[in-house]
Design a protein around this motif. Structure first.
Motif, mmCIF file in Angstrom:
data_model
loop_
_atom_site.group_PDB
_atom_site.id
_atom_site.type_symbol
_atom_site.label_atom_id
_atom_site.label_comp_id
_atom_site.label_asym_id
_atom_site.label_seq_id
_atom_site.Cartn_x
_atom_site.Cartn_y
_atom_site.Cartn_z
ATOM 1 N N PHE A 8 80.185 3.189 -30.087
ATOM 2 C CA PHE A 8 79.873 1.843 -30.543
ATOM 3 C C PHE A 8 79.422 1.880 -32.000
ATOM 4 O O PHE A 8 78.543 2.667 -32.363
ATOM 5 C CB PHE A 8 78.772 1.220 -29.676
ATOM 6 C CG PHE A 8 79.211 0.915 -28.275
ATOM 7 C CD1 PHE A 8 79.786 -0.306 -27.969
ATOM 8 C CD2 PHE A 8 79.053 1.859 -27.266
ATOM 9 C CE1 PHE A 8 80.207 -0.588 -26.667
ATOM 10 C CE2 PHE A 8 79.467 1.583 -25.976
ATOM 11 C CZ PHE A 8 80.047 0.361 -25.669
ATOM 12 N N GLY A 9 80.022 1.027 -32.814
ATOM 13 C CA GLY A 9 79.713 0.968 -34.237
ATOM 14 C C GLY A 9 78.460 0.159 -34.526
ATOM 15 O O GLY A 9 77.829 -0.403 -33.630
ATOM 16 N N GLY A 10 78.131 0.074 -35.819
ATOM 17 C CA GLY A 10 76.883 -0.539 -36.243
ATOM 18 C C GLY A 10 76.718 -1.989 -35.854
ATOM 19 O O GLY A 10 75.626 -2.418 -35.457
ATOM 20 N N THR A 11 77.795 -2.770 -35.947
ATOM 21 C CA THR A 11 77.682 -4.179 -35.576
ATOM 22 C C THR A 11 77.493 -4.337 -34.071
ATOM 23 O O THR A 11 76.882 -5.309 -33.615
ATOM 24 C CB THR A 11 78.923 -4.974 -36.024
ATOM 25 O OG1 THR A 11 80.098 -4.341 -35.508
ATOM 26 C CG2 THR A 11 79.012 -5.034 -37.540
ATOM 27 N N SER A 12 77.991 -3.380 -33.303
ATOM 28 C CA SER A 12 77.859 -3.443 -31.842
ATOM 29 C C SER A 12 76.438 -3.183 -31.388
ATOM 30 O O SER A 12 76.056 -3.560 -30.272
ATOM 31 C CB SER A 12 78.794 -2.420 -31.180
ATOM 32 O OG SER A 12 80.130 -2.604 -31.609
ATOM 33 N N VAL A 13 75.642 -2.516 -32.227
ATOM 34 C CA VAL A 13 74.240 -2.218 -31.893
ATOM 35 C C VAL A 13 73.317 -2.772 -32.976
ATOM 36 O O VAL A 13 72.256 -2.231 -33.244
ATOM 37 C CB VAL A 13 74.019 -0.692 -31.709
ATOM 38 C CG1 VAL A 13 74.730 -0.192 -30.467
ATOM 39 C CG2 VAL A 13 74.494 0.087 -32.945
ATOM 40 N N GLY A 14 73.738 -3.883 -33.581
ATOM 41 C CA GLY A 14 73.026 -4.431 -34.731
ATOM 42 C C GLY A 14 71.750 -5.166 -34.412
ATOM 43 O O GLY A 14 71.013 -5.554 -35.328
ATOM 44 N N SER A 15 71.454 -5.385 -33.133
ATOM 45 C CA SER A 15 70.220 -6.079 -32.740
ATOM 46 C C SER A 15 69.847 -5.640 -31.333
ATOM 47 O O SER A 15 70.647 -5.021 -30.618
ATOM 48 C CB SER A 15 70.433 -7.593 -32.763
ATOM 49 O OG SER A 15 71.381 -7.979 -31.766
ATOM 50 N N ILE A 16 68.615 -5.973 -30.928
ATOM 51 C CA ILE A 16 68.167 -5.650 -29.572
ATOM 52 C C ILE A 16 69.074 -6.315 -28.538
ATOM 53 O O ILE A 16 69.448 -5.708 -27.523
ATOM 54 C CB ILE A 16 66.707 -6.103 -29.369
ATOM 55 C CG1 ILE A 16 65.764 -5.249 -30.240
ATOM 56 C CG2 ILE A 16 66.308 -5.996 -27.902
ATOM 57 C CD1 ILE A 16 65.751 -3.776 -29.901
ATOM 58 N N GLU A 17 69.462 -7.571 -28.804
ATOM 59 C CA GLU A 17 70.325 -8.287 -27.869
ATOM 60 C C GLU A 17 71.662 -7.583 -27.696
ATOM 61 O O GLU A 17 72.184 -7.462 -26.571
ATOM 62 C CB GLU A 17 70.553 -9.724 -28.362
ATOM 63 C CG GLU A 17 69.326 -10.620 -28.304
ATOM 64 C CD GLU A 17 68.280 -10.271 -29.357
ATOM 65 O OE1 GLU A 17 68.656 -9.662 -30.402
ATOM 66 O OE2 GLU A 17 67.102 -10.590 -29.150
ATOM 67 N N ARG A 18 72.227 -7.104 -28.809
ATOM 68 C CA ARG A 18 73.530 -6.437 -28.718
ATOM 69 C C ARG A 18 73.413 -5.072 -28.046
ATOM 70 O O ARG A 18 74.324 -4.647 -27.326
ATOM 71 C CB ARG A 18 74.150 -6.313 -30.105
ATOM 72 C CG ARG A 18 74.654 -7.658 -30.633
ATOM 73 C CD ARG A 18 75.386 -7.537 -31.950
ATOM 74 N NE ARG A 18 75.981 -8.828 -32.311
ATOM 75 C CZ ARG A 18 76.691 -9.041 -33.414
ATOM 76 N NH1 ARG A 18 76.911 -8.037 -34.265
ATOM 77 N NH2 ARG A 18 77.194 -10.232 -33.660
ATOM 78 N N ILE A 19 72.329 -4.380 -28.275
ATOM 79 C CA ILE A 19 72.118 -3.094 -27.597
ATOM 80 C C ILE A 19 72.029 -3.323 -26.089
ATOM 81 O O ILE A 19 72.567 -2.537 -25.290
ATOM 82 C CB ILE A 19 70.859 -2.395 -28.137
ATOM 83 C CG1 ILE A 19 71.092 -1.931 -29.586
ATOM 84 C CG2 ILE A 19 70.484 -1.186 -27.260
ATOM 85 C CD1 ILE A 19 69.868 -1.365 -30.274
ATOM 86 N N LYS A 20 71.380 -4.415 -25.668
ATOM 87 C CA LYS A 20 71.293 -4.739 -24.238
ATOM 88 C C LYS A 20 72.672 -5.032 -23.665
ATOM 89 O O LYS A 20 72.975 -4.653 -22.523
ATOM 90 C CB LYS A 20 70.364 -5.930 -24.029
ATOM 91 C CG LYS A 20 68.882 -5.600 -24.257
ATOM 92 C CD LYS A 20 67.998 -6.816 -24.036
ATOM 93 C CE LYS A 20 66.529 -6.474 -24.210
ATOM 94 N NZ LYS A 20 65.647 -7.658 -24.022
#
Length: 409
Positions: A8-20
């Motif tokens: 997963f790239g940076g935009t895919s984990v760019g926030s807590i919501e996206r990490i969830k």
């Protein structure tokens, strides 16, 4: 039971919501019975932020210390994702590149992977855990932290897939596959259902930002099944494969471009054996990669030598070339940072004549002057003025009817 590596790239984990959201996607696959290894980039913008901090301390940051700094971005995301998975009842364990261990050479900021120890990962996978690995990083033989260069998390993902003999490696990003060109430049660009390793390697080397070139090299070398997908919507993405049969009718599969080019020319060099080495040897010794090269021989037994480098390396390359100019008694050194490279790529070019003439005719019709030309069996690249980039891409996209390719389902 299948084994998959998800990157997963940076935009895919760019926030807590996206990490969830990533955690939910991973848990779903794990619950289906698959073994999952997840490779993560840093949060979007984090690596740039860390590099900016480094440059506040040193105008040219020390390579070892810079790698120690920027590697921390991925440590944040792997820990957070592991926590998110555990909160969902899915056991997970995070690993830095050093903990895996991903052994690299000691070329700081541009390290290459030498070996991967998969023992701990396999033990965790066999115990039913999701393994979460920091992308972009490793350690050298002395234990120093190293990084693999920008986009290096793709390489980590593919390298782990090769080491673990994974069934497939999925690269999740903010686009839903590989397109005929960048949709931000040409809105009529279409997603490709599949593309060959050879074409993807050319696209990556020529400026396509979807995958890092070394990740494609790894995938091709070790025959890792590679698929590019979107983190944000469902779909089959683009499969990167050895098979060419389904694409025999396509003369050109895509148009790549690179805004990060700079051109250097040394004129009036004595035309003697070994002159190319004398010019490019010091450039290579400085760990600067050279792209396109043109040499012209004049009537006065001198030669003009032109080559392109990445813009980030322009000043260092120019300084080296000016020193070489003095040593060789050449006339002068000139440079240009306002150029771009535009390329057409396609395995269908092997068996069809007239591709180059169509490309040159199209650019001429738009009043675009070609500065340099480079060809291979499946690509043609030209250097043009930066201001013509978007016009050139759109004109070529239309000329080769890439907007008429039937959209993949």
């Amino acid at each position: 039971m299948a084994l998959y590596v998800y990157k997963f790239g940076g935009t895919s984990v760019g926030s807590i919501e996206r990490i969830k959201l990533v955690a939910e996607k991973v848990k779903k696959a794990h619950d289906a019975g698959d073994q999952i290894v997840v490779v993560l980039s840093a949060m979007s913008g984090e690596t740039n932020r860390l590099i900016a901090l480094a440059k506040e301390m040193q105008s040219s940051p020390d390579g070892r210390e810079l790698d120690a700094l920027v590697s921390t971005g991925e440590q944040v995301t792997i820990a957070l994702l592991s926590m998110a998975l555990k909160s969902l009842g899915c056991d997970a364990r995070s690993y830095t590149g050093g903990q895996v261990k991903i052994l690299t050479d000691n070329a700081y900021t541009k390290a290459r992977i030498l070996h991967i120890d998969d023992t701990a990962m396999r033990a965790d996978l066999d115990a039913g855990k999701v393994v979460v690995v920091a992308g972009f990083q490793g350690v050298d033989e002395e234990g120093n932290i190293t990084t693999l260069g920008r986009g290096g998390s793709d390489t980590t993902g593919v390298a782990l897939a090769a080491a673990l003999k994974a069934d497939e490696c999925h690269i999740y990003t903010d686009v839903d596959g590989v397109y005929t060109t960048d949709p931000r430049v040409e809105p009529k660009a279409r997603r490709l259902d599949r593309i060959t390793f050879e074409e993807m390697l050319e696209m990556a080397s020529l400026g396509s930002k979807v995958l890092q070139i070394r990740s494609v090299e790894f995938a091709g070398k070790y025959n890792v099944k590679l698929r590019v997908l979107s983190s944000f919507k469902e779909g089959n993405g683009t499969l990167i494969t050895y098979e060419e049969s389904s694409m025999e009718s396509a003369l050109v599969s895509g148009i790549a471009f690179n805004r990060d080019e700079a051109k250097l020319t040394i004129t009036g060099v004595p035309d003697l054996p070994g002159v190319a080495y004398k010019i490019l040897g010091p450039i290579a010794d400085a760990n600067i990669e050279v792209d396109m090269i043109i040499q012209n021989i004049a009537d006065d037994a001198t030669t003009d030598f032109t080559f392109t480098v990445h813009r980030n390396d322009y000043q260092r390359a120019k300084a080296s070339l000016e020193q070489t100019c003095a040593e060789l008694g050449a006339r002068k050194v000139t440079g240009d940072e306002s150029i771009v490279k535009v390329s057409i790529v396609g395995v269908g070019m092997r068996s069809h004549a007239g591709i180059a003439s169509t490309m040159f005719k199209t650019l001429a019709a738009e009043g675009i002057n070609i500065r340099m030309i480079s060809t291979s069996e499946i690509k043609i690249s030209v250097v043009v003025e930066e201001k013509y980039l978007e016009l050139a891409v759109r004109a070529l996209h239309s000329a080769f009817k890439l907007d008429q390719i039937e959209q993949a389902a």
